[in-house]
Every structure is written in C-alpha cells, then in structure tokens.
Motif scaffolding. Structure first.
Motif, mmCIF file in Angstrom:
data_model
loop_
_atom_site.group_PDB
_atom_site.id
_atom_site.type_symbol
_atom_site.label_atom_id
_atom_site.label_comp_id
_atom_site.label_asym_id
_atom_site.label_seq_id
_atom_site.Cartn_x
_atom_site.Cartn_y
_atom_site.Cartn_z
ATOM 1 N N ARG A 163 0.870 -1.180 0.041
ATOM 2 C CA ARG A 163 0.126 0.159 -0.133
ATOM 3 C C ARG A 163 0.870 1.257 -0.114
ATOM 4 O O ARG A 163 0.540 2.144 -0.523
ATOM 5 N N VAL A 468 -4.027 1.894 -3.229
ATOM 6 C CA VAL A 468 -5.266 2.135 -3.375
ATOM 7 C C VAL A 468 -5.412 2.590 -4.845
ATOM 8 O O VAL A 468 -4.957 3.575 -5.511
ATOM 9 N N ASN A 515 -13.002 3.008 0.993
ATOM 10 C CA ASN A 515 -12.907 1.283 1.274
ATOM 11 C C ASN A 515 -12.699 0.797 -0.127
ATOM 12 O O ASN A 515 -13.654 0.272 -0.675
ATOM 13 N N ALA A 516 -11.539 0.875 -0.611
ATOM 14 C CA ALA A 516 -11.342 0.488 -2.055
ATOM 15 C C ALA A 516 -11.445 -0.881 -2.096
ATOM 16 O O ALA A 516 -11.819 -1.335 -3.346
ATOM 17 N N GLN A 517 -11.266 -1.857 -1.207
ATOM 18 C CA GLN A 517 -11.585 -3.232 -1.021
ATOM 19 C C GLN A 517 -12.864 -3.738 -1.322
ATOM 20 O O GLN A 517 -13.270 -4.575 -1.872
#
Length: 550
Positions: A163, A468, A515-517
């Motif tokens: 990250r 991200v 919340n990129a996930q």
C-alpha cells in the motif's frame, strides 16, 4: 528488475464480447489465408467472465456472422425470448403498454436471455481452440508507444506492491505485451481509453460520452412466479420525470431471473442513491409478488455508455483502435450493446488482417476500420436510435420517450436532425439545499438489502496490502467542496459502500474514507464526481468482483 516482454501481431485489452470476437475473427482469417496472426488477449478479471455484467438479452446477429454453427458448438444461448411486457409505473399502479405499439427496435422476438459472462467463457474457448492466447488475471495498466508516438502494446501492473508503494516479497514487475496493433476492448469508461482519447484527440469529432449505472441481481424465484423466456421492462416510478431510469427483469432457465435497474448519471439531485432506488423499485406492487418467496443469489453494478451515435469517438489511431463498449456502441432504445460490440471487434480484426495480408509492418492507422464502421449495420442502427436519449435529457422522460417513440416508430429514426448531448454527467448536480431529500426504506433482507451484504455476494476481493486504486487529485475537495455543496454525493452514487464521510461521536471533524476493497469496478465515481477529482485506476490483476452466471 527490468520488465520482460512478449511480441505479438495483435494484443487485445479485455476479454469481453468485442475483444473475444476480434480474437476469434483474427484467427479465423489467419487460418483461411495461411498468413499466421499471433493474438494475445489480456483480461483483468480472475477469469474470463468474472467482470462481465449485462442484462442480458442477446441479439444473435453478430454471433450468426462470426460463428454460424454456434448452436452445434454448444453456445450457452438456451432461453429464447418467449413473451415480453412493458410497464409504466406510478407509485402504486402499473399500466401495460402493448408491445406491438412499441418501436420494433425495442422488441425482442428472436433474441435470447443469456448470462453474458457464460457467453464470454464459451467465446474464450472458441478463441483458444483457434490458437489465440488468453491471459486472465492480468490488468493492462500502461500503454506503450514507439519513438514516433504510435501505440506499440501495453504493460501489465506490477505485482506485489504494498500500500505504501514498497516492494513486498514476491514482487514482480509488470510484463510488456508488444504488438503491431493493439485493440482496446476495456468496456465502458476504460482507463487506458481515456488516456488515448486525450493523446490522439479522439473526441474532437464527437459529443462527450454520457452514462448510466446499471445494477443487477440474480434471483432464484418461487417456481410459481417463474416464466422461462419472459422479458419485462418498466419506466416511471421510482424515477421522477427529469431522471432517466428504468428496470429489466429477464426470466432464464432453472427458475432464475435477472432483476435490474438503470439510472442515468446525468441526474440532478445529489441526495439520489441509484442503489436505493433499485431496492425501492422491487417493492412496487407489480414487482414484489414476483420476488416473494425467492432468494437473491448474486449482485453487481456497472456503468454503461448511453451517448450512442453522437458520442462515438474517432476509432483508429496509429497502432491501435477502440472496439466495443469502450467506444460506446450501446443502442439505448434496445438496451443492448453486445451484438454491436462483437461486430465492431470483427470489423477491426478484418481491417488488421487485410493490412497484414498486404505486407503491412504495423503501427499504422486503421482507416479501413473507420470506413467499415461507417458502412456497417452498426452505424445504421445507432444512427436511427440517436435522438432518444438526448430527447429525454432535454424534455424529461415523458415527452422525451414520446418523441423518441414517434421518431423510431413512424419515421424509422430518419428525422433530418440530430440532437446533441448538452452536459457531461458530472456537471448536472444541483446544490443539496436546493433539492428534496429522499427517504429510502430500510432493507427488509427479503426483497431489499443493504450495500455491504450486496457487495459480499458479488464475491469482490482485492489484495488488501496494495496501493489504493481509487485516487484523489486533491484530498481536500471531498470535505471542503463536495460536502457543503452536495452533501458529498459519493456516499450515495457508489453502489458498493466504497466512499464514506465519518465523523467523531459529536458529529464534528468529518473525514472522507475510501474503502477500496469494496470496489466492484463500476466506474461510477470516475464519471459522476462533480469536480472530476476521483480517478479510477487498475488494481492488481485478478481483483474485483467474480460474477457467476451474471
């Protein structure tokens, strides 16, 4: 570490209908001519079909041309349309419009209810049997250029990047896929395509693109409510007259049905949530009984092109071309783009094969593809349908649909003028304090659901420790500009709960959280953000949703 590379005659970015049709046609022509054409297809999904999301009712016209014996080859077109209905909804009532009175372009006789993901999986098998190489799980992240500025292929993402940008154990640099010609079949709002449009001025000949967001669920219905081959569309409630929107419900085999909703992304009210409008739609008295006693199996969301004929950019540039939905070939009245996507992939393939048969060394501009498009049935079909969507944007749904229906039904889409798209989707929001708030019902977890439980059944997954992929040009804009003016609409236009504004317990200190996930790769944020501050980039290959039977 230096990047490794592989050389091909043609590299295709995206294993959707257009990319796979191009691969199949190239290998067919190579076999017919005896002039070998090496073909590589890159797919960012974990497998072919993992990121494919469409209604889908498939018009088989292009498939008939590409693989005439598709039935014998086991193509998963198992449910012909047997019956269809169009409803206009008010909040409590529904009115059925006789299908024979609708424009012929909107009717579905001869079409098939399909899982487009499964169709693409089958097409991939046909392409590989012909000798094309397909690599799922690899995201094309960069366009390669020659010294003269022509496209020379693409490079995939580096793998194993943390990250913070550091290299993790097992780090692998991206690979270069070099090609004489590169076809971009990224689907709607392709990230590489946007760069190509700017670099080569591809939009100088067209209107800007306009978009909708399509939300879809796969349901297993109570057998008493299932009617195999039944197609239902609706307009009206819950959209107001100024907002483009409508539903689709397609009954396929095994008591299953696709239930979906499309909202035009040129909507004005920042309080509107397309996801919650979809959930609310399912509560209508004409819809809820069909779903009662059923079970929701899967969920997904994806932006779709709605600009049509006026918004098709220049298609060819030195070393490459745009095909399929990345160029915007969706026919809005039909609500279909797979057949046009396949055909444009075939035309680009034929153009490349023609040039290579003449000894072409590559990296030229495929003017013969542009000409093939201008003289094709795709061009004619989109031309006839060109005025419906801009008419609804100008005059609202009621007058716009009436105008479009008369144009298509009485004049065959041949009226001697073309309406143009006046505003980009990110320009249309009005200040939150000038627009009514919307009270959405809480989910009942039987018919309606929340975002997070929906994302869960989309099988979305991303490597957690990676950069991200949703980037902000300016970190201050969400809180300092979008929040006071629009109540930060990303909280609502995102169908996957990616964006949040969180505060301290006393309501102070608002912060914008990504919340990129959760991202299902719909691209809505990249389109609708009012300051064009959010930039969608490709995550590691294999990330995102994994749609089964969607």
């Amino acid at each position: 570490m230096e990047r490794e590379y592989m050389d091909y005659d043609v590299v295709i970015v995206g294993a959707g209908p257009s990319g796979l049709a191009a691969a199949i046609r190239l290998r067919q022509l190579a076999a017919e001519s005896g002039n070998d054409i090496s073909v590589c297809v890159l797919e960012k999904g974990s497998e072919v079909g993992a990121h494919i999301l469409s209604g889908a009712v498939l018009e088989p016209r292009a498939l008939n041309e590409l693989i005439p014996d598709w039935k014998d080859k086991g193509a998963p077109l198992n449910v012909p349309v047997a019956d269809e209905k169009f409803l206009f909804l008010t909040e409590t009532k529904s009115y059925s419009l006789p299908v024979p009175l609708l424009p012929p372009q909107t009717q579905n006789h001869g079409n098939y209810i399909v899982s487009l993901g499964n169709v693409c999986r089958w097409m991939a098998e046909q392409a590989e049997a012909l000798g094309a190489e397909i690599y799922p799980g690899f995201a094309a992240a960069e366009v390669l250029y020659t010294e003269d500025g022509a496209v020379a292929g693409v490079a995939t993402n580096d793998m194993g990047v943390a990250r913070d940008g550091s290299q993790k154990d097992g780090y692998m640099p991206g690979m270069e896929l070099r090609a004489k010609y590169t076809l971009f079949a990224e689907g709607c709002r392709g990230s590489l395509t946007l760069d190509l449009e700017r670099r080569f001025g591809l939009r100088e000949v067209s209107d800007h693109q306009t978009y909708g967001i399509g939300l879809k669920e796969l349901w297993e219905l109570d057998p008493a409510q299932h009617k195999e081959g039944f197609v239902l569309h609706s307009s009206g409630w819950p959209m107001d007259d100024k907002t483009w929107g409508g539903s689709f419900i397609y009954h396929l085999e095994n008591n299953q049905a696709y239930v979906g909703y499309v909202v035009g992304l040129d909507y004005q009210n920042p309080h509107l949530s397309p996801f919650d409008e979809f959930q609310r739609f399912k509560l209508h008295p004409a819809i809820k009984p069909m779903l009662k006693g059923g079970k929701r199996i899967s969920y997904g969301a994806r932006a779709l092109n709605e600009g049509g004929f006026q918004s098709v950019p220049k298609l060819a540039f030195p070393g490459g071309a745009l095909i399929g939905c990345t160029a915007g070939f969706l026919n809005v009245p039909k609500i279909k783009g797979s057949h046009t996507a396949m055909k444009t992939g075939m035309m680009a393939a034929e153009s490349i094969a023609e040039r290579m048969a003449g000894g072409d060394a590559g990296y030229g501009t495929l003017d013969n593809y542009e000409e093939a498009y201008r003289t094709s049935w795709v061009h004619d079909e989109l031309y006839k349908a060109r005025n419906l969507r801009p008419a609804t944007a100008r005059w609202g749904m009621t007058l716009g649909m009436l105008y479009g229906g008369l144009d298509l039904k009485l004049f065959g889409g041949r009226l001697p003028w073309t309406l143009h798209h006046q505003h980009a989707d990110h320009e249309t929001l009005k200040p939150a304090d000038q627009m009514p708030k919307i009270d959405y019902p809480k989910p009942d977890n039987e018919i309606t659901f929340d975002r997070l439980s929906s994302v869960f059944i989309s099988n979305t997954n991303h490597e957690e420790d990676q950069p991200v992929h949703l980037k902000l040009n300016d970190d201050s804009i969400p809180i300092e500009h979008n929040l006071p003016l629009y109540d930060e609409p990303a909280q609502r236009y995102c169908p996957a709960a990616v964006y949040e504004v969180v505060r301290d317990d006393d309501g102070s200190n608002p912060r914008f959280v990504i919340n990129a996930q959760n991202c299902v790769h719909c691209k809505t944020c990249d389109i609708k953000d009012p300051k064009q501050n959010i930039v969608w980039t490709t995550p590691e290959g294999g990330g995102g949703p994994n749609y089964p039977n969607m």
